[in-house]
Design a protein around this motif. Structure first.
Motif, short mmCIF file in Angstrom:
data_model
loop_
_atom_site.label_atom_id
_atom_site.label_comp_id
_atom_site.label_asym_id
_atom_site.label_seq_id
_atom_site.Cartn_x
_atom_site.Cartn_y
_atom_site.Cartn_z
N GLU A 172 0.83 -1.21 0.00
CA GLU A 172 0.00 0.00 0.00
C GLU A 172 0.85 1.26 0.00
OE1 GLU A 172 -3.22 2.22 2.94
OE2 GLU A 172 -2.57 0.16 3.36
N TYR A 173 1.90 1.25 0.82
CA TYR A 173 2.72 2.47 0.94
C TYR A 173 3.82 2.54 -0.12
CZ TYR A 173 0.52 4.57 4.96
OH TYR A 173 -0.37 5.22 5.78
N LEU A 174 4.28 1.40 -0.59
CA LEU A 174 5.24 1.44 -1.70
C LEU A 174 4.61 2.04 -2.96
CD1 LEU A 174 7.16 -1.95 -1.34
CD2 LEU A 174 8.14 0.35 -1.17
N SER A 175 3.32 1.80 -3.12
CA SER A 175 2.64 2.32 -4.31
C SER A 175 2.55 3.84 -4.31
CB SER A 175 1.23 1.73 -4.42
OG SER A 175 0.42 2.16 -3.33
N ARG A 176 2.71 4.45 -3.14
CA ARG A 176 2.66 5.91 -3.09
C ARG A 176 3.76 6.55 -3.93
NH1 ARG A 176 1.10 8.77 2.55
NH2 ARG A 176 -0.83 7.65 3.01
N PHE A 177 4.88 5.86 -4.05
CA PHE A 177 6.01 6.45 -4.76
C PHE A 177 5.88 6.34 -6.28
CE2 PHE A 177 7.64 5.14 -0.58
CZ PHE A 177 8.15 6.35 -0.14
N SER A 178 4.86 5.65 -6.74
CA SER A 178 4.64 5.56 -8.18
C SER A 178 3.67 6.62 -8.69
CB SER A 178 4.11 4.16 -8.54
OG SER A 178 2.87 3.92 -7.90
N ARG A 179 3.12 7.40 -7.77
CA ARG A 179 2.19 8.46 -8.17
C ARG A 179 2.96 9.70 -8.63
NH1 ARG A 179 -1.22 8.34 -2.55
NH2 ARG A 179 -1.78 6.11 -2.55
N ARG A 180 2.22 10.61 -9.27
CA ARG A 180 2.77 11.95 -9.59
C ARG A 180 1.92 12.96 -8.84
NH1 ARG A 180 5.08 13.38 -15.56
NH2 ARG A 180 7.05 12.27 -15.31
N ASP A 188 13.92 13.58 -6.86
CA ASP A 188 14.44 13.45 -8.22
C ASP A 188 13.71 12.31 -8.93
OD1 ASP A 188 16.49 11.99 -10.14
OD2 ASP A 188 17.10 14.08 -10.01
N GLY A 189 13.13 12.63 -10.09
CA GLY A 189 12.27 11.67 -10.78
C GLY A 189 12.98 10.41 -11.20
N GLU A 190 14.16 10.54 -11.79
CA GLU A 190 14.89 9.37 -12.27
C GLU A 190 15.33 8.48 -11.10
OE1 GLU A 190 18.09 10.39 -14.80
OE2 GLU A 190 16.84 11.42 -16.30
N ARG A 191 15.82 9.10 -10.03
CA ARG A 191 16.26 8.32 -8.87
C ARG A 191 15.07 7.66 -8.18
NH1 ARG A 191 21.34 10.54 -7.38
NH2 ARG A 191 21.50 8.88 -5.82
N GLN A 196 15.08 5.15 -5.19
CA GLN A 196 15.90 5.90 -4.25
C GLN A 196 15.24 7.23 -3.91
OE1 GLN A 196 19.49 5.88 -6.76
NE2 GLN A 196 20.52 4.75 -5.13
N LEU A 197 15.34 7.62 -2.64
CA LEU A 197 14.77 8.89 -2.18
C LEU A 197 15.86 9.95 -2.14
CD1 LEU A 197 12.39 7.84 0.74
CD2 LEU A 197 11.81 8.39 -1.61
N VAL A 198 15.89 10.77 -3.21
CA VAL A 198 16.87 11.86 -3.31
C VAL A 198 16.09 13.14 -3.59
CG1 VAL A 198 18.86 12.77 -4.54
CG2 VAL A 198 18.64 10.30 -4.18
N LEU A 199 16.20 14.11 -2.70
CA LEU A 199 15.46 15.36 -2.85
C LEU A 199 15.96 16.15 -4.06
CD1 LEU A 199 15.28 16.48 0.87
CD2 LEU A 199 13.42 15.53 -0.50
N CYS A 200 15.04 16.85 -4.72
CA CYS A 200 15.41 17.70 -5.86
C CYS A 200 16.32 18.84 -5.39
CB CYS A 200 14.16 18.29 -6.50
SG CYS A 200 13.10 17.10 -7.32
N PRO A 201 17.18 19.35 -6.27
CA PRO A 201 18.04 20.49 -5.88
C PRO A 201 17.24 21.69 -5.39
CG PRO A 201 18.80 19.50 -7.93
CD PRO A 201 17.50 18.84 -7.61
#
Length: 715
Positions: A172-180, A188-191, A196-201
């Protein structure tokens, strides 16, 4: 952990709020360290009998393999905590929340969590990713916990295991990361696609500074702290309409259309300044338009700003400008915009059915009075030299507000560098022409005016007529606006002059004199590039010429204009009909043109009668008499040129009945003859050059007619 004790949150400070974001992060780190430690305790990668002396991921023992094969699927940490552990984590979390409730200042982290409307799980993911940036110790911890020394950033799986609420599943919670959505846009979209959880610049910059610096095509304008580039001199009615729209509740798309430099962005900046709001300006003149729009929406959400998209127009296959695509507009509106109001700025009206209520406002073309007000405002206290007025500048240069501003700033700056208190006419005109962008050079050739009134040798009546024509531009404002003729003459306000006379009588030179007097650039139209054998192409080229001339604010010069301004004939076939269409179209263009158009012809009888009615001034260039020819000889000779005393100008003028163009050729040829012999320019040189010019025109000179100068031909 027997040798080391974990650091606790500052329980003793629970009665007061946080003084800085770093103090808040220090407590969050303590809470995160405790959670990571409990996760480490309950994870059991290698099994209970392994002493964990092998580095994870590098050496896999038989015991580890068998243990991982039979162990149950990994659960979230909260489901594995014992009573005391859960209470310890809850106490840390409650202490942080209590201190936050007593904190008066709002830090960038709090602003981000609130503006993005993140729930507790999402907020914890942001803290986890930010911790890895602020403290490098987490890189090793993440690599260890994820059993991969190369994974120095937290993965989505690790985040879910650390923060999964009770009675919820990993899936349920892993699916959250596939949303926009607003949450995933922080990473960062590609990461993120790679888990991987990498914040945008931009997010990292905002968390560190509370704002976002300008990026290519993106700029944040803070109306509470910044001021627009200048005062709102014009467009007061449009500003009033924007105030009304911006004050209305509900979602709206405000579409502003107008030419380049018309002040669309300037109006939005002033609106933000009046309301104390922020706005992110996103220029979409790039290949990845949607990606830039997403970045702009993210910055707008982080900074609680409005979104304003500019330069959305597109070019068709023929480089013609087209309105923004509806697909692009809808894609932008589907990005979970942070505010109720969105601005779309376009040079062309936006005709699209949008998912939000859209309001179309057009920035009208500025009038001459408004251009005058702009020139006065941007010149400020710096006066113009005598003879130059803002009225003349406003009538000559049909500039946008931005062009007026740049021209005035450059002129005032140049005057200051030169130590002058006034702006000269030539300097002001040069700065104005630096703002002109046109493609007239593809259809015409630039002519640099080199002559003044002192170079003109012609009867006073014609000379006064030329000077009168120049006053048509200089006093245009007084006649049309101060005296009210603008209400009587609604079109055809341009200056059109026809020069008629034999070849070499000074038509081209006088065109340069007028351009010089008006301090305007001059372009000579290449007839060969205008007239085409293909139907419709000539009209298309003519339209391009006049459109570019309007942008360039220059003098158009048509030499041998009877080639395209000829009389219309009786229609006998398709060729006659098309030829008449070309002439009729050209007549319309000349009448509607607001600039200066000069035409020259050797055969005035071939000019169409309807065309003569549309001409403002007709100047006839007579063939020069002997007195005029002598004056032309003298004025053509430069002051620094060495001239012998034996030159008889009167004899040359009386004997050789030639036009000014021929006289110019004679003087120049004589100068080269004298230079070849290393002597001053003498009568012999001029006489030989004159005889040669006559022969070139198939005129025989009888030796006896040269009287006492006949022997000079033999030298």
């Amino acid at each position: 952990m027997e040798e080391y004790d974990l650091r606790d949150v500052a329980y003793e400070r629970m009665s007061r709020g946080y003084e800085s974001q770093w103090e808040l992060m220090d407590d969050l780190f303590a809470w995160l360290d405790l959670r990571i430690y409990f996760f480490y305790q309950h994870h059991q990668w290698l099994g209970p009998k392994n002493d964990m002396r092998n580095m994870l991921g590098l050496v896999v023992s038989r015991e580890e393999f068998e243990h991982n094969l039979v162990k149950a699927a990994q659960l979230g940490l909260n489901a594995q905590l014992e009573g005391g552990e859960a209470a310890q984590l809850e106490a840390s979390h409650s202490t942080i929340q209590a201190r936050l409730s007593r904190t008066e200042q709002e830090f960038p982290l709090n602003q981000l969590l609130r503006r993005c409307a993140l729930d507790e799980f999402e907020a914890n993911c942001v803290v986890l990713a930010y911790a890895g940036v602020l403290d490098k110790k987490y890189e090793k911890l993440f690599a260890y916990l994820q059993d991969d020394i190369t994974k120095k950033s937290p993965t989505t799986s690790l985040a879910v295991q650390l923060f999964l609420p009770l009675e919820h599943t990993m899936e349920e919670y892993l699916s959250r990361f596939s949303r926009r959505d607003a949450f995933t846009a922080l990473f960062d979209g590609e990461r993120l696609t790679a888990g991987q959880l990498v914040l945008c610049p931009s997010v990292l910059e905002f968390l560190s500074t509370g704002t976002v610096a300008p990026l290519p095509g993106l700029r944040l304008f803070d109306g509470a702290a910044e001021r627009p580039g200048g005062p709102l001199v014009i467009g007061q009615e449009l500003a009033r309409q924007l105030d009304l729209l911006f004050g209305e509740p509900g979602e709206q798309v405000i579409c502003l259309s107008g030419g380049p430099g018309a002040g669309k962005r300037f109006q939005v900046e002033h609106l933000m300044a009046r309301t104390g709001r922020r706005c992110v300006f996103a220029s979409l003149d790039c290949d990845q338009q949607e990606e830039r729009a997403r970045e702009a929406v993210l910055i707008a959400r982080l900074t609680a700003a409005c979104l304003c998209c500019t330069h959305m127009e597109r070019q068709d296959s023929e480089d013609r400008q087209q309105p923004p695509e509806e697909k692009l507009l809808q894609a932008i509106l589907g990005l979970e915009l942070p505010g109720e109001k969105v601005f779309f700025l376009s040079q062309l009206p936006i005709r699209a059915q949008l998912s939000r209520l859209s309001i179309e406002l057009e920035v009208p073309a500025i009038t001459e009075e408004e251009r005058m007000a702009l020139f006065r405002a941007f010149l400020g206290e710096t006066p113009l030299e005598d003879g130059l007025t803002v009225e003349e500048l406003a009538s000559k240069f049909r500039f946008s507000p931005r062009q007026v501003e740049l021209a005035c700033r450059q002129a005032v700056g140049q005057a200051g560098l030169d130590g002058r208190t006034t702006v000269t006419s030539r300097e002001m005109h040069q700065c104005c022409y630096r703002q002109v962008v046109h493609k007239l050079g593809d259809l015409a050739s630039r002519v640099r005016p080199a002559f003044g009134w002192d170079d003109v040798v012609m009867p006073q009546e014609q000379k006064r007529l030329l000077q009168h024509a120049c006053s048509h531009i200089k006093f245009q404002h007084k006649v049309y606006y101060d005296w009210g003729f603008d209400k009587k003459i609604t079109y055809g306000r341009g200056l059109s002059i026809l020069f008629a006379g034999a070849p070499g009588t000074g038509k081209t030179m006088c065109a340069q004199v007028i351009a010089n007097e008006l301090n305007m650039e001059m372009y000579k139209i290449n007839i060969s590039q205008i007239v085409s054998k293909y139907i419709g192409e000539t009209e298309k080229n003519l339209q391009a010429v006049f459109n570019e001339a309007k942008r360039s604010n220059c003098v158009l010069f048509f030499d041998e204009c009877d080639a395209i301004f000829g009389k219309r004939s009786e229609v006998k076939d398709a060729h006659d009909r098309n030829a008449n269409v070309e002439v009729a179209y050209l007549l319309q263009q000349v009448e509607e043109h607001d600039g200066v158009c000069i035409m020259a012809t050797n055969l005035i009888g071939n000019i169409d009668a309807a065309f003569m009615r549309r001409i403002t001034y007709v100047v006839h260039f007579p063939f020069p008499d002997a007195a005029m020819r002598e004056e032309i000889y003298r004025r053509t000779m430069p002051p620094q040129a060495p001239v012998s005393d034996d030159v008889d100008w009167t004899f040359l003028a009386e004997k050789f009945q030639l036009s000014g163009g021929h006289i110019k050729n004679i003087v120049l040829s004589a100068a080269f003859l004298a230079a070849l012999e290393n002597q001053p320019i003498g009568m012999a040189h001029l006489l030989r050059a004159a005889v040669g010019e006559m022969k070139k025109n198939e005129i025989v000179v009888v030796r006896e007619e040269l009287r006492e100068y006949a022997d000079l031909l033999d030298e």
